[in-house]
Structures are given as C-alpha cells and as structure tokens.
Design an enzyme around this catalytic site. Sequence first.
Site, PDB file in Angstrom:
ATOM      1  N   HIS A  67       0.836  -1.198   0.000  1.00  0.00           N
ATOM      2  CA  HIS A  67       0.000   0.000   0.000  1.00  0.00           C
ATOM      3  C   HIS A  67       0.878   1.259   0.000  1.00  0.00           C
ATOM      4  O   HIS A  67       0.688   2.167  -0.806  1.00  0.00           O
ATOM      5  CB  HIS A  67      -0.892  -0.042   1.254  1.00  0.00           C
ATOM      6  N   GLU A  68       1.873   1.282   0.890  1.00  0.00           N
ATOM      7  CA  GLU A  68       2.757   2.456   0.983  1.00  0.00           C
ATOM      8  C   GLU A  68       3.638   2.582  -0.258  1.00  0.00           C
ATOM      9  O   GLU A  68       3.943   3.696  -0.692  1.00  0.00           O
ATOM     10  CB  GLU A  68       3.627   2.388   2.247  1.00  0.00           C
ATOM     11  N   HIS A  71       1.753   4.391  -2.968  1.00  0.00           N
ATOM     12  CA  HIS A  71       1.832   5.853  -2.794  1.00  0.00           C
ATOM     13  C   HIS A  71       3.191   6.363  -3.287  1.00  0.00           C
ATOM     14  O   HIS A  71       3.269   7.357  -4.007  1.00  0.00           O
ATOM     15  CB  HIS A  71       1.745   6.224  -1.307  1.00  0.00           C
TER      16      HIS A  71
HETATM   17 ZN   LIG Z   1      -2.421   5.190   2.283  1.00  0.00          ZN
END
Ligand SMILES: [Zn+2]
Length: 371
Positions: A67-68, A71
């Site tokens: 998830h990170e 980003h």
């Molecule tokens: Zn996030």
Amino acid sequence: MKHAWRIGRLAGIEIKVDSSWIIIFLLFTFSLAAFYFPQAFPVSSHSFYWLLGLITSLLVFASVLFHELAHSVVARKQGEKVEDITLFILGGVARISEELKEPKKEFYLALAGPVSSFILGGLFLLLSSGLRNISHPVQVISAYLAYTNLVLGGFNLLPGFPMDGGRVLRAILWRATGDLKKATRIASSVGQGIAFLLIFIGLVEFFRGNLGGLWLVLIGWFLHSASVQGYSQVVLKSALQDLKASDLMDRNFISVNPELPVETLVHDYILKKRERVFLVTDQDVFLGLVCLEDVKKVPHSRWPELKVSEIMTPVNKVVSIRPEANGDEVLNSLVNNEVNQLPVLEGGRVVGIITRTDLLRILQLRTDLGI
Ligand SMILES: [Zn+2]
C-alpha cells in the site's frame, strides 16, 4: 520514530521498521495462532498454528508495505522525493516530500494506496475462492488476506485528513475552491470528527468486554493529533510562502567592532540593547556574526581579555540568505543549518538580519490577524 531499523530497499526506496512495530506484529501473530487458526483447523498442532500465524502476519505487513509502495511509486512518478517507508505500530508511513503543487497530483497520490489494497484484496479473494472446496492453509490464509486488504483499503478511504480519503477530499475541495487552506481546514475537521467517533466506538466496545476497542481508541487519538498537526502545517506553509526574506528581516541591526572586548559586548550591547545577535563589521566590511551563544561558550573570567573577533562566527562560516528567498527557504535554512539567525546579503552587503524569534513573531501576528 527514533528506533527504526533498515531492513532493505524496494524499488529504490528504503524500507524501515520502527521498534513499535514489534508489538503489533507479535499481537497479530499471537491472535492468529491462538484463536484464528485453531478454529479453521481444529485438529492440528500448536507449532502448525504458530507457523501459519507467523506467515500470515508477515504477509499482512507485506500488504501494508505494498500500500505504501503504491503511494511512493506514484509520488516518484510525479517528481516528488520519497525518503523512506517505515512500518510502525499503526501500520505504515511513506515519507514523501510535501511540496503541494496541484490538487490533481494529490488526488492520484492519495488514491494510489487504497486502490492498490483493493487490487491486492481482489487477487487474494480470487485465489481463496478458487480453492474454496478444500480446507487448505493457502485457502484460509488467502481469505484472511483478502479481508485484511479490503478493510485496509476501505478504512484508509474514510474522508478524514490526513488519511488517504481525507487527502482525496481535500484535493476535490481544493480543486473546487482554489483555496488550499480552506480545503485542508474542512478535511481536517472531518478527520477530527472521525477520530472522535473511533474513540467513542472503541470505548463502547471496550466496556462491552472487547479489548480490541482499545485499538480503535489508539487509532482515533493518533488520527486526531495528525489532523490538527496537518492543518497547522499547511497554515504555516502558506503563511511562509507569501513572505520574502526582505519582509522578515530586521533592518535596524547593530554592528560592533571586531576589536571590542567581550566584556563590553555583554554590558554595553547585549544587556543594554537587549539584542542577542550583532553584526561584526570594520569600516562597513562584513566580518562575521557574534551572538549570545558565542559568548556563553567562554567563561566569565575570560570576557575582559577576549575580543569579539576571537569568539565570532567568521564570515566564511556564516550561513546567509538572499532578500528574495521566500519564507519557506528561510525556515528550512534556519532549521537545517541549526542556526538562530541569518544575515540577509545583497551584493555582499548585509541588508538585514532574520532571527528565529522574528520569524515566529511575524507568523504569530499574521495568524492573529487571520492573514
Ligand atoms: Zn495510504
């Protein structure tokens, strides 16, 4: 996050693990090994449950990392600098330089995380339903990871700043109003509202006998302070961006001669003029800076014999700034160089001095006036 270990690099981004992460990792492994897997596979050994717990727990945090990373990859594509990704007790955080330029970029950057979690969740869902008819560890683990990733994506989409959903909301409001401060204020208020709601639900759960409620309280408390802090950072940044070094500097600085004894500097200048920093010049030539900290480094007994030139910071070591530099650069320069004052130089001549105190005072006045 002081105690963080580097564990490697992924896609050129440094991955770190904060010491607080150990707590959540152990909690996850324990709850899986002690409750989840014994229920899924009633006739099996403890070591088997612990092995599955460990594997699943690692995969959960690999999902958080994914998830990170999503980003971070989007941020890098947009030309932003990604410092690192750190896993900690409440999940993961990617340190991305916050140069806010356009709502559109912020929108995609924020959305990338939840979208990646939904995709990962979907893949695990497909895998687990493909294996539906067999009670196999891979099936059970996939189902668990599908659920975790979908919850992770959904939770992060809650529209409270600084969560991903809150950033998406801010980007939309920013685009609609053209006012970043206002957009942040609204998204941050929603964030604080969600934080209180989480704390409330957490407490209710806790008093109903569910220990996990405390977790929600912790997350809510963390979200609340992050919302408040995130908003004040934007206020500070926008206030600083409108200012130039020439607006922040004090033009009425006092110069002293390099031959002046430190004793005289203390009594006739520092105490009488109530200033902490003086320019050292000889016939208009800038030689250096002398400040209270320089004086404090030498014992009182030596004040009469020492001259200003012997304790000052010489010109070649003085960090200075241009009059047209903006407030953001001024602040960064003060912080990064760990100095309390910056002379403002134009064509080799000092035109003013900016001190940390001046900067704070001006920001305080502007905040009070609401400008
Ligand atoms: Zn996030």
